[in-house]
Design an enzyme around this catalytic site. Structure first.
Site, PDB file in Angstrom:
ATOM      1  N   LYS A 169       0.871  -1.181   0.000  1.00 23.08           N
ATOM      2  CA  LYS A 169       0.000   0.000   0.000  1.00 23.08           C
ATOM      3  C   LYS A 169       0.899   1.219   0.000  1.00 23.08           C
ATOM      4  O   LYS A 169       1.307   1.708   1.040  1.00 23.08           O
ATOM      5  CB  LYS A 169      -0.887  -0.012   1.246  1.00 23.08           C
ATOM      6  N   GLY A 200      -4.188   3.369  -2.194  1.00 22.36           N
ATOM      7  CA  GLY A 200      -5.432   3.971  -1.692  1.00 22.36           C
ATOM      8  C   GLY A 200      -5.134   4.732  -0.417  1.00 22.36           C
ATOM      9  O   GLY A 200      -3.972   4.875  -0.025  1.00 22.36           O
ATOM     10  N   GLU A 244       9.029   1.997  10.940  1.00 19.21           N
ATOM     11  CA  GLU A 244      10.112   2.951  10.666  1.00 19.21           C
ATOM     12  C   GLU A 244       9.489   4.332  10.711  1.00 19.21           C
ATOM     13  O   GLU A 244       8.752   4.707   9.796  1.00 19.21           O
ATOM     14  CB  GLU A 244      10.694   2.696   9.265  1.00 19.21           C
ATOM     15  N   CYS A 278      13.500  11.285   6.874  1.00 22.72           N
ATOM     16  CA  CYS A 278      13.435  10.877   8.274  1.00 22.72           C
ATOM     17  C   CYS A 278      14.809  10.946   8.934  1.00 22.72           C
ATOM     18  O   CYS A 278      14.932  11.200  10.115  1.00 22.72           O
ATOM     19  CB  CYS A 278      12.888   9.465   8.367  1.00 22.72           C
ATOM     20  N   GLU A 378       9.480  16.927  14.681  1.00 21.44           N
ATOM     21  CA  GLU A 378       9.956  16.706  13.318  1.00 21.44           C
ATOM     22  C   GLU A 378       9.227  17.676  12.386  1.00 21.44           C
ATOM     23  O   GLU A 378       8.000  17.645  12.286  1.00 21.44           O
ATOM     24  CB  GLU A 378       9.657  15.258  12.912  1.00 21.44           C
TER      25      GLU A 378
HETATM   26  P1  NAD Z   1       1.997   8.977   7.168  1.00 17.88           P
HETATM   27  O1  NAD Z   1       2.207   8.278   8.459  1.00 17.88           O
HETATM   28  O2  NAD Z   1       0.958  10.008   7.080  1.00 17.88           O
HETATM   29  O3  NAD Z   1       1.625   7.896   6.026  1.00 17.88           O
HETATM   30  C1  NAD Z   1       2.464   6.812   5.750  1.00 17.88           C
HETATM   31  C2  NAD Z   1       1.635   5.729   5.072  1.00 17.88           C
HETATM   32  O4  NAD Z   1       0.678   5.236   5.990  1.00 17.88           O
HETATM   33  C3  NAD Z   1       0.850   6.210   3.855  1.00 17.88           C
HETATM   34  O5  NAD Z   1       0.843   5.223   2.858  1.00 17.88           O
HETATM   35  C4  NAD Z   1      -0.545   6.415   4.433  1.00 17.88           C
HETATM   36  O6  NAD Z   1      -1.560   6.337   3.457  1.00 17.88           O
HETATM   37  C5  NAD Z   1      -0.621   5.253   5.419  1.00 17.88           C
HETATM   38  N1  NAD Z   1      -1.632   5.390   6.471  1.00 17.88           N
HETATM   39  C6  NAD Z   1      -2.224   6.517   6.919  1.00 17.88           C
HETATM   40  N2  NAD Z   1      -3.141   6.218   7.861  1.00 17.88           N
HETATM   41  C7  NAD Z   1      -3.122   4.870   8.031  1.00 17.88           C
HETATM   42  C8  NAD Z   1      -3.843   3.963   8.864  1.00 17.88           C
HETATM   43  N3  NAD Z   1      -4.768   4.381   9.730  1.00 17.88           N
HETATM   44  N4  NAD Z   1      -3.554   2.653   8.781  1.00 17.88           N
HETATM   45  C9  NAD Z   1      -2.613   2.200   7.925  1.00 17.88           C
HETATM   46  N5  NAD Z   1      -1.904   3.018   7.097  1.00 17.88           N
HETATM   47  C10 NAD Z   1      -2.158   4.338   7.148  1.00 17.88           C
HETATM   48  O7  NAD Z   1       3.416   9.517   6.723  1.00 17.88           O
HETATM   49  P2  NAD Z   1       3.770  10.415   5.456  1.00 17.88           P
HETATM   50  O8  NAD Z   1       3.257  11.775   5.724  1.00 17.88           O
HETATM   51  O9  NAD Z   1       3.361   9.716   4.211  1.00 17.88           O
HETATM   52  O10 NAD Z   1       5.376  10.405   5.521  1.00 17.88           O
HETATM   53  C11 NAD Z   1       6.112  11.240   6.349  1.00 17.88           C
HETATM   54  C12 NAD Z   1       6.477  10.565   7.645  1.00 17.88           C
HETATM   55  O11 NAD Z   1       7.163   9.347   7.380  1.00 17.88           O
HETATM   56  C13 NAD Z   1       7.436  11.366   8.506  1.00 17.88           C
HETATM   57  O12 NAD Z   1       7.029  11.357   9.845  1.00 17.88           O
HETATM   58  C14 NAD Z   1       8.765  10.651   8.367  1.00 17.88           C
HETATM   59  O13 NAD Z   1       9.648  10.804   9.408  1.00 17.88           O
HETATM   60  C15 NAD Z   1       8.327   9.243   8.204  1.00 17.88           C
HETATM   61  N6  NAD Z   1       9.371   8.464   7.526  1.00 17.88           N
HETATM   62  C16 NAD Z   1      10.131   7.548   8.231  1.00 17.88           C
HETATM   63  C17 NAD Z   1      11.152   6.854   7.606  1.00 17.88           C
HETATM   64  C18 NAD Z   1      11.996   5.826   8.324  1.00 17.88           C
HETATM   65  O14 NAD Z   1      12.622   5.006   7.643  1.00 17.88           O
HETATM   66  N7  NAD Z   1      12.068   5.811   9.623  1.00 17.88           N
HETATM   67  C19 NAD Z   1      11.408   7.082   6.276  1.00 17.88           C
HETATM   68  C20 NAD Z   1      10.643   8.013   5.595  1.00 17.88           C
HETATM   69  C21 NAD Z   1       9.628   8.687   6.229  1.00 17.88           C
END
Ligand code: NAD
Length: 471
Positions: A169, A200, A244, A278, A378
């Site tokens: 996803k 989605g 992560e 991140c 962050e």
């Molecule tokens: P996000 O948490 O909003 O979304 C990440 C993913 O989760 C997306 O595909 C989203 O559609 C999905 N998602 C959202 N709600 C969900 C739910 N209730 N159940 C299951 N899945 C759900 O993050 P983002 O805004 O897309 O990305 C930025 C964030 O990601 C930042 O906080 C960043 O630090 C983190 N990040 C971490 C790493 C790492 O390796 N540690 C790497 C890149 C980004």
């Protein structure tokens, strides 16, 4: 105008059951460049069913067979690195000087994982006991928008190496990038149902993966808040989870660091992926006695970090992914000023001439204390906080005074000393003198930065369950 109406289920592109249509916007100019039909719960359930069917035979594959799959995946992704990079530049605004190597790193991840698989024993025995490492089951892989090309490959590689089948996803904001990646995967002609991709919304498709009893494991990269939701909601079906999450990584500049080198490196680490990384080193800890010299060095080095259009090879900082992300960065800049930090370079608003896109000014704050909001939360944009320290112990204390623990950096001339400092930092990775990578080294966080590790044998291990047979 491109339109995407299909998902990838059971080895084929299939029409979406979900009907919601999302406009894909080019962050460099705010124009709609594509329309993507989003998957719904029913699409997710079909994908899970396909992965479940495929697991019956794929779980029994040998290391040799899985290695062959990984090499094939490498081939098909490596063949489209330029197209994948172009999609990342257009849809996400990733600067080409970052996007190209990150996409290449994604392709390389399959080979690195194959190497790790060769090194990882999948069986051990002693006396009359035999332990085998079994694939955990169908895995749900959920990725964010900020380095789609890398995360998709790393997660898929580790899951396949372990013998799992997957439902992926990706972020809905990565629809175009995912489409090119899917074309690669389809070209591989690997067993049907081994990988299924349903793009989605998180609270629709992601939530279905998390609650569905036929999914054994979730490997998630994203924000801390959603990570907690997944851990909580996944408990109902006893999901294994790898999370992560975010970071607020410290970069400790030791007092013997050569500023002409260390400061451009520090800015590169802070503005990595336009600050939407991140692992970005967003807290620069400097000896109090060197603050004036550090400030001069930052101002001198800034021309090497021009903000602009991401396809231009000279550009170091591109637009933020969405208008929402632009607003988020602006609100933190205002908060920093309100809390008494001083803007050394950058500040609020668009850079001149770049008003049409989601561009922000790369910003460096000085006079920051570690308890300020901009030093604790962050931001996920090109905003660096410079914080002073008195002694080495003080630097270590400030570095660890955070709820995160994903990455850290130490810069200095005396490497023994840098190692000593590194060994006291509570973070999953600590890089000495630069932004370094090793695809066999574990990647993941202490504290709120997550649970578990990815990459190398550590990443494969996360998709395995040991089973002991005692005679
Ligand atoms: P996000 O948490 O909003 O979304 C990440 C993913 O989760 C997306 O595909 C989203 O559609 C999905 N998602 C959202 N709600 C969900 C739910 N209730 N159940 C299951 N899945 C759900 O993050 P983002 O805004 O897309 O990305 C930025 C964030 O990601 C930042 O906080 C960043 O630090 C983190 N990040 C971490 C790493 C790492 O390796 N540690 C790497 C890149 C980004």
């Amino acid at each position: 105008m491109k339109t995407i109406t299909k998902h990838y289920i059971d080895g084929a592109f299939v029409e979406s059951h979900g009907r919601e249509v999302l406009d894909i916007i080019n962050p460099s100019n705010g124009k709609v460049i594509a329309r993507a039909t989003l998957a719904d719960e029913e699409d997710a359930r079909r994908a899970i069913a396909a992965a479940k069917r495929a697991f019956v035979s794929f779980r029994q594959t040998t290391k040799k067979e899985r290695a062959k799959v990984l090499r094939r995946l490498h081939e098909v992704v490596a063949a489209r690195v330029d197209d994948l990079t172009a999609a990342m530049v257009e849809e996400y605004g990733g600067v080409v000087r970052f996007a190209a190597p990150i996409v290449q790193a994604g392709a390389n991840a399959f080979l690195a994982t194959e190497k790790a698989l060769q090194e990882l024993p999948l069986a051990r025995s002693w006396n009359k006991t035999t332990v085998t490492y079994e694939p955990v089951g169908v895995a749900g892989l959920i990725t964010p928008w900020n380095a789609n090309g890398l995360f998709l490959c790393v997660k898929l590689a580790s899951a396949v190496a372990a013998g799992c089948t997957v439902v992926i996803k990706p972020s809905e904001l990565s629809s175009l990038q995912t489409q090119v990646w899917l074309e690669c995967l389809h070209e591989a002609r690997l067993p049907q149902g081994l990988y299924n991709v349903v793009t989605g919304r998180g609270d629709v498709v992601g939530a279905e993966l998390v609650r569905n009893p036929d999914v054994a494991k979730i490997s998630f990269t994203g924000s801390v808040g959603i990570g907690k939701t997944i851990m909580r909601d996944g408990a109902a079906t006893m999901k294994r989870v790898t999370l992560e999450l975010g970071g607020k990584s410290p970069n400790i500049l030791l007092d013997d660091a050569v500023l002409e080198k260390a400061i451009p490196t520090a800015l590169g680490i802070a503005f990595l992926n336009s600050g939407q990384a991140c692992a970005a080193g967003t807290r620069l800890l400097v000896p109090k006695s060197r603050l004036d010299a550090v400030k001069r060095a930052i101002v001198d080095a800034m021309p090497a970090f021009p903000v602009g259009y991401p396809a231009d090879r000279k550009t170091a900082v591109g637009p933020m992914v969405t208008q929402k992300q632009y607003e988020r960065v602006q609100s933190y800049i205002r908060k920093g000023i309100a809390e008494g930090a001083e803007v050394l370079v950058g500040g609020e608003g668009h850079p001149p001439g770049l008003e049409a896109g989601h561009f922000v000014k790369p910003t460096v704050f000085v006079n920051v204390t570690n308890d300020m909001t901009i030093a604790q939360e962050e931001i996920f944009g090109p905003v660096l906080c410079v914080i002073t320290y008195e002694t080495e112990e003080d630097a270590i204390r400030i570095a660890n005074d955070t709820s995160f623990g994903l990455h850290a950096f130490v810069s200095g001339t005396d490497v023994q000393r840098a190692r000593r400092v590194a060994s006291q930092i509570l973070a999953g990775r600590v890089a000495i003198n630069g932004m370094l990578d090793d695809q066999q080294a574990p990647f993941g966080g202490f504290k709120h930065s997550g649970v578990g590790r990815e990459f190398g044998t550590f990443g494969i291990d996360a998709f395995l369950e040991p089973r002991a047979i005692l005679e």
